[in-house]
Design a protein around this motif. Structure first.
Motif, PDB file in Angstrom:
ATOM      1  N   PRO C 220      71.548  -2.252 118.033  1.00  0.00           N
ATOM      2  CA  PRO C 220      72.270  -1.471 117.013  1.00  0.00           C
ATOM      3  C   PRO C 220      71.386  -0.444 116.310  1.00  0.00           C
ATOM      4  O   PRO C 220      71.813   0.662 116.041  1.00  0.00           O
ATOM      5  CB  PRO C 220      72.759  -2.551 116.036  1.00  0.00           C
ATOM      6  CG  PRO C 220      72.872  -3.781 116.867  1.00  0.00           C
ATOM      7  CD  PRO C 220      71.776  -3.704 117.880  1.00  0.00           C
ATOM      8  N   PHE C 221      70.138  -0.839 116.066  1.00  0.00           N
ATOM      9  CA  PHE C 221      69.264   0.096 115.370  1.00  0.00           C
ATOM     10  C   PHE C 221      68.970   1.324 116.211  1.00  0.00           C
ATOM     11  O   PHE C 221      68.816   2.429 115.694  1.00  0.00           O
ATOM     12  CB  PHE C 221      67.950  -0.603 114.984  1.00  0.00           C
ATOM     13  CG  PHE C 221      68.145  -1.566 113.860  1.00  0.00           C
ATOM     14  CD1 PHE C 221      68.468  -2.894 114.103  1.00  0.00           C
ATOM     15  CD2 PHE C 221      68.055  -1.136 112.535  1.00  0.00           C
ATOM     16  CE1 PHE C 221      68.671  -3.787 113.058  1.00  0.00           C
ATOM     17  CE2 PHE C 221      68.259  -2.022 111.494  1.00  0.00           C
ATOM     18  CZ  PHE C 221      68.559  -3.349 111.753  1.00  0.00           C
ATOM     19  N   GLU C 222      68.894   1.095 117.509  1.00  0.00           N
ATOM     20  CA  GLU C 222      68.635   2.234 118.384  1.00  0.00           C
ATOM     21  C   GLU C 222      69.863   3.115 118.534  1.00  0.00           C
ATOM     22  O   GLU C 222      69.772   4.319 118.712  1.00  0.00           O
ATOM     23  CB  GLU C 222      68.230   1.739 119.789  1.00  0.00           C
ATOM     24  CG  GLU C 222      66.865   1.079 119.850  1.00  0.00           C
ATOM     25  CD  GLU C 222      66.696   0.289 121.144  1.00  0.00           C
ATOM     26  OE1 GLU C 222      67.696   0.109 121.886  1.00  0.00           O
ATOM     27  OE2 GLU C 222      65.578  -0.179 121.409  1.00  0.00           O
ATOM     28  N   VAL C 223      71.003   2.488 118.486  1.00  0.00           N
ATOM     29  CA  VAL C 223      72.204   3.178 118.935  1.00  0.00           C
ATOM     30  C   VAL C 223      73.063   3.702 117.787  1.00  0.00           C
ATOM     31  O   VAL C 223      73.669   4.759 117.881  1.00  0.00           O
ATOM     32  CB  VAL C 223      72.999   2.183 119.821  1.00  0.00           C
ATOM     33  CG1 VAL C 223      74.469   2.402 119.741  1.00  0.00           C
ATOM     34  CG2 VAL C 223      72.491   2.223 121.244  1.00  0.00           C
ATOM     35  N   LEU C 224      73.086   2.970 116.683  1.00  0.00           N
ATOM     36  CA  LEU C 224      73.967   3.379 115.588  1.00  0.00           C
ATOM     37  C   LEU C 224      73.214   4.359 114.695  1.00  0.00           C
ATOM     38  O   LEU C 224      72.664   4.003 113.654  1.00  0.00           O
ATOM     39  CB  LEU C 224      74.434   2.151 114.802  1.00  0.00           C
ATOM     40  CG  LEU C 224      75.308   1.185 115.612  1.00  0.00           C
ATOM     41  CD1 LEU C 224      75.680  -0.035 114.779  1.00  0.00           C
ATOM     42  CD2 LEU C 224      76.562   1.873 116.131  1.00  0.00           C
ATOM     43  N   PRO C 226      73.250   8.565 113.231  1.00  0.00           N
ATOM     44  CA  PRO C 226      74.238   9.625 112.958  1.00  0.00           C
ATOM     45  C   PRO C 226      74.488  10.546 114.150  1.00  0.00           C
ATOM     46  O   PRO C 226      75.641  10.924 114.402  1.00  0.00           O
ATOM     47  CB  PRO C 226      73.616  10.392 111.781  1.00  0.00           C
ATOM     48  CG  PRO C 226      72.762   9.392 111.086  1.00  0.00           C
ATOM     49  CD  PRO C 226      72.238   8.480 112.147  1.00  0.00           C
ATOM     50  N   ASP C 227      73.433  10.901 114.882  1.00  0.00           N
ATOM     51  CA  ASP C 227      73.672  11.838 115.983  1.00  0.00           C
ATOM     52  C   ASP C 227      74.493  11.188 117.086  1.00  0.00           C
ATOM     53  O   ASP C 227      75.413  11.793 117.649  1.00  0.00           O
ATOM     54  CB  ASP C 227      72.344  12.380 116.535  1.00  0.00           C
ATOM     55  CG  ASP C 227      71.388  11.265 116.893  1.00  0.00           C
ATOM     56  OD1 ASP C 227      70.509  11.473 117.757  1.00  0.00           O
ATOM     57  OD2 ASP C 227      71.514  10.150 116.327  1.00  0.00           O
ATOM     58  N   VAL C 228      74.189   9.926 117.393  1.00  0.00           N
ATOM     59  CA  VAL C 228      74.964   9.238 118.426  1.00  0.00           C
ATOM     60  C   VAL C 228      76.411   9.063 117.972  1.00  0.00           C
ATOM     61  O   VAL C 228      77.366   9.286 118.723  1.00  0.00           O
ATOM     62  CB  VAL C 228      74.356   7.852 118.737  1.00  0.00           C
ATOM     63  CG1 VAL C 228      75.236   7.114 119.729  1.00  0.00           C
ATOM     64  CG2 VAL C 228      72.937   8.007 119.275  1.00  0.00           C
ATOM     65  N   LEU C 229      76.556   8.669 116.703  1.00  0.00           N
ATOM     66  CA  LEU C 229      77.905   8.432 116.185  1.00  0.00           C
ATOM     67  C   LEU C 229      78.724   9.716 116.149  1.00  0.00           C
ATOM     68  O   LEU C 229      79.928   9.713 116.393  1.00  0.00           O
ATOM     69  CB  LEU C 229      77.817   7.810 114.790  1.00  0.00           C
ATOM     70  CG  LEU C 229      77.249   6.390 114.784  1.00  0.00           C
ATOM     71  CD1 LEU C 229      76.978   5.913 113.369  1.00  0.00           C
ATOM     72  CD2 LEU C 229      78.196   5.444 115.487  1.00  0.00           C
ATOM     73  N   GLN C 230      78.030  10.807 115.839  1.00  0.00           N
ATOM     74  CA  GLN C 230      78.734  12.087 115.840  1.00  0.00           C
ATOM     75  C   GLN C 230      79.254  12.390 117.244  1.00  0.00           C
ATOM     76  O   GLN C 230      80.385  12.808 117.434  1.00  0.00           O
ATOM     77  CB  GLN C 230      77.769  13.186 115.373  1.00  0.00           C
ATOM     78  CG  GLN C 230      78.232  14.593 115.634  1.00  0.00           C
ATOM     79  CD  GLN C 230      79.157  15.099 114.541  1.00  0.00           C
ATOM     80  OE1 GLN C 230      79.285  14.476 113.493  1.00  0.00           O
ATOM     81  NE2 GLN C 230      79.793  16.213 114.804  1.00  0.00           N
ATOM     82  N   ALA C 231      78.402  12.159 118.246  1.00  0.00           N
ATOM     83  CA  ALA C 231      78.830  12.424 119.630  1.00  0.00           C
ATOM     84  C   ALA C 231      79.929  11.462 120.053  1.00  0.00           C
ATOM     85  O   ALA C 231      80.849  11.821 120.795  1.00  0.00           O
ATOM     86  CB  ALA C 231      77.629  12.297 120.566  1.00  0.00           C
ATOM     87  N   MET C 237      78.979  10.796 110.212  1.00  0.00           N
ATOM     88  CA  MET C 237      78.833   9.491 109.582  1.00  0.00           C
ATOM     89  C   MET C 237      77.419   9.325 109.049  1.00  0.00           C
ATOM     90  O   MET C 237      76.487   9.966 109.526  1.00  0.00           O
ATOM     91  CB  MET C 237      79.139   8.392 110.600  1.00  0.00           C
ATOM     92  CG  MET C 237      80.471   8.624 111.278  1.00  0.00           C
ATOM     93  SD  MET C 237      80.994   7.310 112.361  1.00  0.00           S
ATOM     94  CE  MET C 237      81.730   6.236 111.184  1.00  0.00           C
ATOM     95  N   ILE C 238      77.302   8.460 108.051  1.00  0.00           N
ATOM     96  CA  ILE C 238      75.966   8.194 107.515  1.00  0.00           C
ATOM     97  C   ILE C 238      75.597   6.763 107.819  1.00  0.00           C
ATOM     98  O   ILE C 238      76.464   5.875 107.893  1.00  0.00           O
ATOM     99  CB  ILE C 238      75.894   8.431 105.992  1.00  0.00           C
ATOM    100  CG1 ILE C 238      76.996   7.634 105.282  1.00  0.00           C
ATOM    101  CG2 ILE C 238      76.002   9.904 105.695  1.00  0.00           C
ATOM    102  CD1 ILE C 238      76.823   7.651 103.795  1.00  0.00           C
ATOM    103  N   GLY C 244      67.323  -4.991 106.069  1.00  0.00           N
ATOM    104  CA  GLY C 244      67.347  -5.232 107.501  1.00  0.00           C
ATOM    105  C   GLY C 244      68.726  -5.165 108.127  1.00  0.00           C
ATOM    106  O   GLY C 244      68.914  -5.519 109.281  1.00  0.00           O
ATOM    107  N   MET C 245      69.724  -4.702 107.337  1.00  0.00           N
ATOM    108  CA  MET C 245      71.073  -4.607 107.856  1.00  0.00           C
ATOM    109  C   MET C 245      71.461  -3.165 107.958  1.00  0.00           C
ATOM    110  O   MET C 245      70.993  -2.328 107.190  1.00  0.00           O
ATOM    111  CB  MET C 245      72.034  -5.294 106.878  1.00  0.00           C
ATOM    112  CG  MET C 245      72.536  -6.601 107.377  1.00  0.00           C
ATOM    113  SD  MET C 245      73.705  -7.386 106.253  1.00  0.00           S
ATOM    114  CE  MET C 245      74.140  -6.122 105.108  1.00  0.00           C
ATOM    115  N   LEU C 246      72.327  -2.862 108.846  1.00  0.00           N
ATOM    116  CA  LEU C 246      72.841  -1.499 108.972  1.00  0.00           C
ATOM    117  C   LEU C 246      74.167  -1.378 108.249  1.00  0.00           C
ATOM    118  O   LEU C 246      75.026  -2.246 108.364  1.00  0.00           O
ATOM    119  CB  LEU C 246      73.060  -1.160 110.444  1.00  0.00           C
ATOM    120  CG  LEU C 246      71.820  -0.841 111.271  1.00  0.00           C
ATOM    121  CD1 LEU C 246      72.195  -0.720 112.741  1.00  0.00           C
ATOM    122  CD2 LEU C 246      71.195   0.455 110.793  1.00  0.00           C
TER     123      LEU C 246
END
Lengths: 294, 337, 300
Positions: C220-224, C226-231, C237-238, C244-246
């Motif tokens: 999740p840290f790698e993937v979530l 803003p740039d990935v979420l925008q795509a 999204m922010i 230690g939580m997202l």
């Protein structure tokens, strides 16, 4: 008890009619459970109409009526099954188109004359004219259907309850649908002579609906519906004998009366608690309102 | 995302649909376009008649002086016959239309009234042959229903009346050929007279106890009344009601009690119930009687009203234990042969 | 051993004109617990169906590994429960036993060992005492677990779930996720779809972001981001990290309305997203003692 045995001993037509009524009723009651639970209650009605077309075409072509009508019925049932999976046209609309066209074809062919089967007989049934040979055929068809349902019970249950997940669990939904189509078509063709096209719909649906009111168990529903169908088939013949009414309509009226009684009785004698589930949004709009029968 | 299905498979979706549509349209066109040409160009009087026995009687009076067309195909139940566009076309060219009336062919009557050309005559034989007090009611046509039994022609005396009425109408519509019509009618009436007498003689040979008729369709009311038989039942559904087990049992009891040797169905109305009754009683189930379709093929001498009566009476008399030899005296020849 | 349980190579699926999935290269290792995220219509469910074999790819290959003892990989499938007829006359135990319907047994009733196994699975899922209850008499979470039991009864190597936590409340969601974690610890590989980023996806060990094709894979840290979420979602999204939580939310700018509150005609302003509401009357000029309580705060 003479009133029970006198018609039986006195007339072969009554013996044949009684056996046919009991078996036909039982068969429709049994198959009706699957039909009602698949929410295809109109299929009995529609298929009966379609089979008329198949019977007429078979006669016109010189094919054996039972085989031809049966095959036609199976094809129609599968066509309906296939079409009902498409969302754009509802299953009910599809059935309406396919079956009424087939029925009309049958009427045209038969009305042109020269058919050894009369339209009256197909529409209203001819339970009083059932021959011993036809009774044997009915027994055979019932045995085959019962056997198939027994050996494939769990697969049929899965496919009836959750057809979309069936393939993922090793239950071929295609085969289950084909089997269902065969069973329904077989039932329709076998009982068409007894009940006629117009009355088959009632006998496939009403016993199952009554059974559903009386139990929450699938197995019990099958038993109740089958026994009820058989009982009503028998009483239809006796009522016809002692009350001078046609047997076909007598059967349907008895079913309707039983339904009315059961419906009222299950409403009065049980304590109903309507309980709206918290968080109705769970599982979307299909979340049920819990109804508890005590 | 479009859902897939039988029709939507990429490129095959559109063309398949189009093909089906074209086939459907062609099928509909050919179904309506089929039709036989009519002989309206012959210059003769065009006469239509409904059921085959009546058509034959009309032919016997008209001879070759007029063109006679039958409206209801043989082997078809005249009560439920649905006229086609062919029927309408034939009617539109007719000068004279003979119907039995008394609700035998209501759809055809309605079509005739809608389609005949101005000046054409629609003549109903039944109401003109009998007065209302002479109408008969029975099992299939109960008095409570208001419709009498329409099968008048099974009584030869009524056929004789029909012949005279037809002669009158032909004379009126086509005075030029009056002589022919009158001559034909005279000859035919003689034949019918002989037939009438022969039928009565033959029926008289049936043992009195056996002069009972159980049929599928109630076509013998006038026959029975004239020649001295009793119709004990007709089991065709009336108003969509099948017989009840009680009725069937009562008929069986009757047949057993009176030792009736035969019960009668007809080719147009196959009846498993009658067959069952026969099995229960040991009576013979005779299913070859005819009500309004003629024996043999077109062109055969017995393919006529006289042939129909001879066949039926011979069968009934023989099956019920009588002697049909009186019928041998009747000759088949039609005036138009 | 980390041989893969599932491998997608160059997989595409097209319906008619449109490609539903394109160029999917994906490896699900043994023991994985993987969440598939993406917007509606992204092809998440299609991906699952390619996994369980009910759909065949138009291009590329889907390879299934071997299960325990080198036998064929056993899958347990828990589809979305939206099409289930809850009035069907069936009990929880019978639903669980349905999982064995494909075993070729010819008798209609289940054997004693099968019923024992069903009981075990139901116990494991915490619904053992509901075995003879009708399915409509259950809460949403219990219903979900009954269908998980159906998938588990044959001891699958891989469990595939479609939106198992959608529409359930907080407590139930926790229960289901804990349950899945337990099963994962017992050795079952898990793949599930979810649309809930905060409550579910952020807590899973690994994620695959799908919108017709794979946009990102990893923790999740790698993937979530803003740039990935925008795509992925086409929306700004922010992402906030805390303890230690997202925490993922809509970007402020995305929710601000573009016009000036002063331009409004009525004294009671309509909803305004993204800005605090100015003080206003409630249309009750003659309520100086505030006998009418203020309405709950409008806007956000």
């Amino acid at each position: 008890m003479h009133w029970l045995t006198d018609p039986w001993t006195g007339y072969s037509f009554f013996r044949h009619g009684l056996v046919a009524g009991v078996l036909g009723g039982a068969l429709c009651g049994f198959v009706g459970v699957y039909i009602v639970l698949r929410r295809m209650s109109y299929i009995g009605h529609g298929l009966a109409h379609a089979v008329l077309g198949g019977a007429a075409v078979s006669i016109a072509v010189g094919f054996n009526v039972f085989v031809g009508a049966g095959a036609w019925g199976v094809l129609t049932a599968m066509l309906i099954n296939g079409v009902s999976r498409r969302r754009k046209i509802g299953a009910d609309a599809a059935i309406g188109v396919v079956t009424t066209a087939s029925f009309a074809l049958g009427v045209v062919i038969i009305s042109r004359g020269g058919s050894p089967v009369s339209l009256d007989s197909l529409l209203f049934g001819d339970i009083l004219g059932i021959t011993l040979g036809q009774v044997w055929i009915l027994i055979a068809v019932s045995a085959v259907i019962a056997g198939a349902a027994f050996l494939r019970f769990r697969q049929l249950l899965f496919a009836t309850f959750d057809p979309e997940a069936a393939d993922a669990y090793g239950v071929s939904s295609r085969w289950a649908d084909t089997l269902f189509a065969l069973i329904v078509a077989g039932t329709i063709v076998a009982t068409m002579r007894i009940l006629g096209v117009l009355l088959i719909a009632a006998t496939t649906v009403i016993p199952a609906v009554i059974a559903r009111l009386l139990t929450d168990s699938f197995a019990k529903m099958l038993v109740i519906s089958t026994l009820l169908g058989a009982a009503v088939g028998a009483s239809g013949m006796y009522v016809s004998f002692y009350q001078n009414v046609s047997p076909g309509p007598a059967i349907v009226l008895i079913l309707a009366a039983v339904f009315a009684v059961v419906y009222v009785a299950t409403g009065i004698t049980s304590r109903r608690r309507l309980h709206v589930l918290d968080g109705l949004e769970e599982h979307g709009e299909t979340a049920a309102r819990t109804v508890e029968f005590d | 995302m479009r859902s897939s299905g039988v029709w939507d498979n990429g490129e095959t979706g559109g063309p398949v649909r189009r093909f089906v549509a074209i086939v459907a349209v062609l099928a509909m066109m050919s179904a309506t376009a089929c039709g036989s040409p009519t002989g309206s160009s012959s210059g003769k009087l065009q006469v239509d008649a409904s059921v085959a026995p009546i058509v034959d009687i009309v032919r016997n009076v008209a001879g070759t002086a007029a063109d006679v067309h039958g409206l209801i195909p043989e082997g078809v139940d005249s009560h439920t016959f649905e006229p086609t566009s062919d029927t309408a076309r034939t009617l539109s060219e007719a000068d004279l239309v003979f119907l039995n009336g008394l609700d035998l062919e209501n759809p055809t009557l309605a079509l005739a009234q809608a389609n005949v050309k101005p000046g054409a005559v629609i003549y109903q034989l039944g109401p003109n042959a009998l007065t209302p007090s002479q109408y008969l009611y029975d099992f299939s046509f109960p008095r409570s229903g208001g419709h009498p039994n329409p099968h008048l022609w099974m009584d030869v005396a009524n056929a004789i009346t029909y012949t005279k009425l037809i002669q009158q109408q032909l004379d009126k519509a086509d005075p030029a050929n009056k002589a022919t019509y009158d001559a034909n009618a005279k000859a035919y009436l003689a034949t019918l007279d002989t037939l009438n007498g022969a039928v009565q003689k033959a029926v008289d040979t049936i043992p009195p106890a056996n002069r009972l008729l159980l049929t599928y369709h109630d076509s013998f009311a006038y026959f029975a009344a004239h020649y001295g038989m009793t119709v004990i039942g007709a089991i065709q559904p009336v108003n969509f009601a099948q017989p009840s087990a009680q009725e069937v049992a009562a008929l069986i009891d009757q047949i057993r009690a009176r030792h009736i040797p035969a019960i009668f169905g007809s080719e147009v109305y196959p009846s498993p119930v009658l067959a069952q009754i026969a099995a229960d009683t040991g009576a013979k189930y005779e299913d070859t009687l005819r009500d309004d379709d003629l024996p043999g093929n077109p062109g055969d001498p017995e393919h006529s009203y006289v042939g129909l009566m001879l066949y039926d009476v011979r069968t009934i008399v023989t099956d019920l234990g009588g002697d049909p030899s009186a019928l041998d005296a009747v000759s088949f020849t039609n005036t138009y042969d | 051993m980390h041989h893969p349980v599932l491998e997608f190579r160059g997989v595409s699926l097209t319906y008619g004109e449109g490609a539903v999935l394109r160029d999917i290269d994906l490896v699900i290792p043994e023991g994985a617990f993987c969440g598939i995220v993406g917007p509606s219509g992204a092809g998440k469910t299609t991906l699952l169906r390619l996994m369980d074999g009910s759909l065949q790819p138009s291009a590329g290959t889907v390879t299934r590994g071997t299960g325990a003892d080198g036998a064929r990989l056993r899958l347990g499938v828990v589809p979305q429960l939206e099409a289930i007829d809850w009035n069907f006359p069936i009990t929880v135990e019978q639903v669980a036993l349905l999982g064995t319907a494909g075993d070729g047994r010819r008798l209609p009733w289940s054997s004693a060992p099968m019923r024992r196994r069903a009981g075990e699975v139901l116990e494991q899922l915490g619904i053992g005492d509901l075995a003879h209850r009708h399915i409509r008499a259950l809460s949403g979470g219990q219903q979900q677990r009954a269908f998980i039991a159906r998938a588990l009864i044959r001891k699958p190597d891989l469990l595939v779930l479609d939106e198992p936590t959608s529409g359930v409340d907080v407590r139930t969601r926790h229960d289901i996720l804990h349950l899945l974690h337990e099963l994962n610890h017992d050795g079952i590989s898990i793949v599930m779809t979810t649309h809930d980023l905060n409550a579910v996806a952020a807590h899973l060990p690994s994620l695959v972001c799908v919108n017709k094709t794979i946009l990102a894979q990893g923790s999740p840290f790698e993937v979530l981001r803003p740039d990935v979420l925008q795509a992925l979602y086409g929306a700004e999204m922010i992402v906030v990290q805390r303890d230690g939580m997202l925490l993922i939310g809509d970007a402020f700018s995305a929710t601000v309305e573009a016009h000036d509150p002063a331009a409004h005609r009525s004294a009671m302003p309509p909803a305004h997203f993204g800005k605090p509401t100015p003080p206003h009357g409630h249309g009750l000029e003659d309520d100086p003692d505030h006998r009418h309580p203020p309405a709950r705060a409008e806007g956000r």
